[in-house]
Design an enzyme around this catalytic site. Structure first.
Site, PDB file in Angstrom:
ATOM      1  N   GLU A 110       1.041  -1.184   0.278  1.00 13.63           N
ATOM      2  CA  GLU A 110      -0.235  -0.086  -0.034  1.00 13.63           C
ATOM      3  C   GLU A 110       1.474   1.592  -0.224  1.00 13.63           C
ATOM      4  O   GLU A 110       1.724   0.784   0.946  1.00 13.63           O
ATOM      5  CB  GLU A 110      -0.799  -0.515   1.093  1.00 13.63           C
ATOM      6  CG  GLU A 110      -1.869   1.144   1.337  1.00 13.63           C
ATOM      7  CD  GLU A 110      -2.355   0.964   2.746  1.00 13.63           C
ATOM      8  OE1 GLU A 110      -2.068   0.615   3.827  1.00 13.63           O
ATOM      9  OE2 GLU A 110      -3.303   1.781   3.058  1.00 13.63           O
TER      10      GLU A 110
ATOM     11  N   LYS B 261      -9.863   2.416  -1.752  1.00 11.10           N
ATOM     12  CA  LYS B 261     -10.102   2.313  -1.243  1.00 11.10           C
ATOM     13  C   LYS B 261     -11.352   1.949  -0.116  1.00 11.10           C
ATOM     14  O   LYS B 261     -11.547   3.030   0.130  1.00 11.10           O
ATOM     15  CB  LYS B 261      -9.147   1.669   0.341  1.00 11.10           C
ATOM     16  CG  LYS B 261      -8.683   1.370   1.569  1.00 11.10           C
ATOM     17  CD  LYS B 261      -7.226   1.894   2.232  1.00 11.10           C
ATOM     18  CE  LYS B 261      -7.009   0.766   3.716  1.00 11.10           C
ATOM     19  NZ  LYS B 261      -5.924   1.049   4.679  1.00 11.10           N
TER      20      LYS B 261
ATOM     21  N   CYS C 176      -5.090  -3.109   2.469  1.00  7.37           N
ATOM     22  CA  CYS C 176      -5.170  -3.064   3.954  1.00  7.37           C
ATOM     23  C   CYS C 176      -6.236  -3.788   4.849  1.00  7.37           C
ATOM     24  O   CYS C 176      -6.857  -4.971   5.082  1.00  7.37           O
ATOM     25  CB  CYS C 176      -3.445  -1.723   4.265  1.00  7.37           C
ATOM     26  SG  CYS C 176      -3.037  -2.372   5.816  1.00  7.37           S
TER      27      CYS C 176
ATOM     28  N   VAL D  58       0.054  -2.530  10.676  1.00  8.80           N
ATOM     29  CA  VAL D  58       0.678  -2.480  11.876  1.00  8.80           C
ATOM     30  C   VAL D  58       0.275  -2.749  12.565  1.00  8.80           C
ATOM     31  O   VAL D  58       0.693  -3.135  13.938  1.00  8.80           O
ATOM     32  CB  VAL D  58       0.839  -0.581  12.238  1.00  8.80           C
ATOM     33  CG1 VAL D  58       1.378   0.416  10.992  1.00  8.80           C
ATOM     34  CG2 VAL D  58      -1.017  -0.171  11.925  1.00  8.80           C
TER      35      VAL D  58
HETATM   36  C1  ACM Z   1      -4.300   0.146   7.023  1.00 13.22           C
HETATM   37  O1  ACM Z   1      -5.208  -0.151   6.876  1.00 13.22           O
HETATM   38  N1  ACM Z   1      -2.789   0.297   6.423  1.00 13.22           N
HETATM   39  C2  ACM Z   1      -4.116  -0.668   8.229  1.00 13.22           C
END
Ligand code: ACM
Length: 271
Positions: free
Chosen positions: A38, A111, A145, A172
């Protein structure tokens, strides 16, 4: 079919440096499909909207899409890569992923589920989940992510026909890699999670983020075919069988999609 990931620590704000690292890393590998993390070209922890504006590009039309397209043509592969997008028609910024192949631009995904402070910088994705077909006929889907935290993401991609879920990440939290075994199993899809490593703390108003690496490829039975360490910067490639993702039958009685009982899932779809 050979699929790969490049796990590395992008330098914040250094698009040219990050692009060169990717070009160098992929210059020797043979693969059909490659997934990058990402926000691979920009870095993750933005400190202002001005930075987001400086580092976002049009998709297609921007430098990163052009350079990745050239790389995809040179290496004869499809590349899925996370990057910040600017849409001038809407004057909006998205945490996006671009898909390019040997013939150029193939699609983009914005996203849908933004994580934490991403909500300050980016608009919620408005393009739906993306599935595109490679020249070989294999269908690949994209989520980014934190989308993993919502099982509807992988399910939507699988119902749209994705055989392989390409999953650029900057993780993370420590849960995703194990959770993706279940996402693969319950949808009978291959998943490729390309995470980054390293740490970022841009200023004292932002906490230090430590990215968890462990990029991985998982098969339709939830088996880990490849998993990198929490810290290494590395290119890795593994063989997968995309035909295995076409079979959704578990036995003569059970089918992953046809056995669903959506009439009992109404609370999931409030009016
Ligand atoms: C994330 O969506 N970068 C944790």
């Amino acid at each position: 079919m050979r699929v790969g990931v490049f796990q590395f620590a992008p330098v914040f704000g250094a698009i040219e440096t990050n692009l060169k690292r990717v070009e160098e890393a992929l210059s020797q590998v043979e693969a059909d499909l490659f997934v990058l993390p990402e926000l691979f070209n920009s870095g993750y922890q933005f400190a202002s909207q001005e930075e987001v504006a400086q580092l976002s590009e049009e998709i297609p039309g921007g430098l990163t899409t052009e350079r990745l397209s050239r790389l995809a043509a040179d290496r004869k592969m499809v590349i899925v890569a996370g990057m910040p997008e600017y849409d001038p028609a809407q004057d909006k910024y998205y945490n996006a992923a671009v898909v390019v192949g040997p013939n150029g631009y193939m699609g983009k995904y914005r996203k849908i589920h933004l994580y934490y402070k991403e909500n300050l910088w980016f608009s919620l994705g408005d393009s739906g989940f993306l599935v595109v077909e490679m020249a070989s006929g294999v269908r690949i889907g994209v989520m980014i992510c934190f989308d993993w935290f919502f099982p509807e993401s992988a399910r939507s991609l699988a119902l749209q026909g994705a055989q392989i879920i390409c999953h650029p990440t900057n993780l993370v939290l420590p849960y995703c890699q194990q959770a993706m075994l279940t996402r693969s199993l319950e949808n009978a899809v291959i998943s490729i999670t390309a995470n980054r490593v390293g740490k970022e703390q841009r200023d004292k108003d932002n906490e230090e983020l430590a990215f968890t690496g462990q990029s991985q490829v998982v098969d339709v039975q939830g088996r880990v075919l490849l998993r990198l360490s929490e810290t290494e910067e590395r290119v890795a490639v593994v063989e997968v069988d995309p035909a295995s993702a076409l079979e959704k039958k578990l036995n003569v009685y059970n089918h992953l999609f046809n056995n669903r009982r959506p009439e009992h899932y109404r609370s999931m779809f409030p009016k």
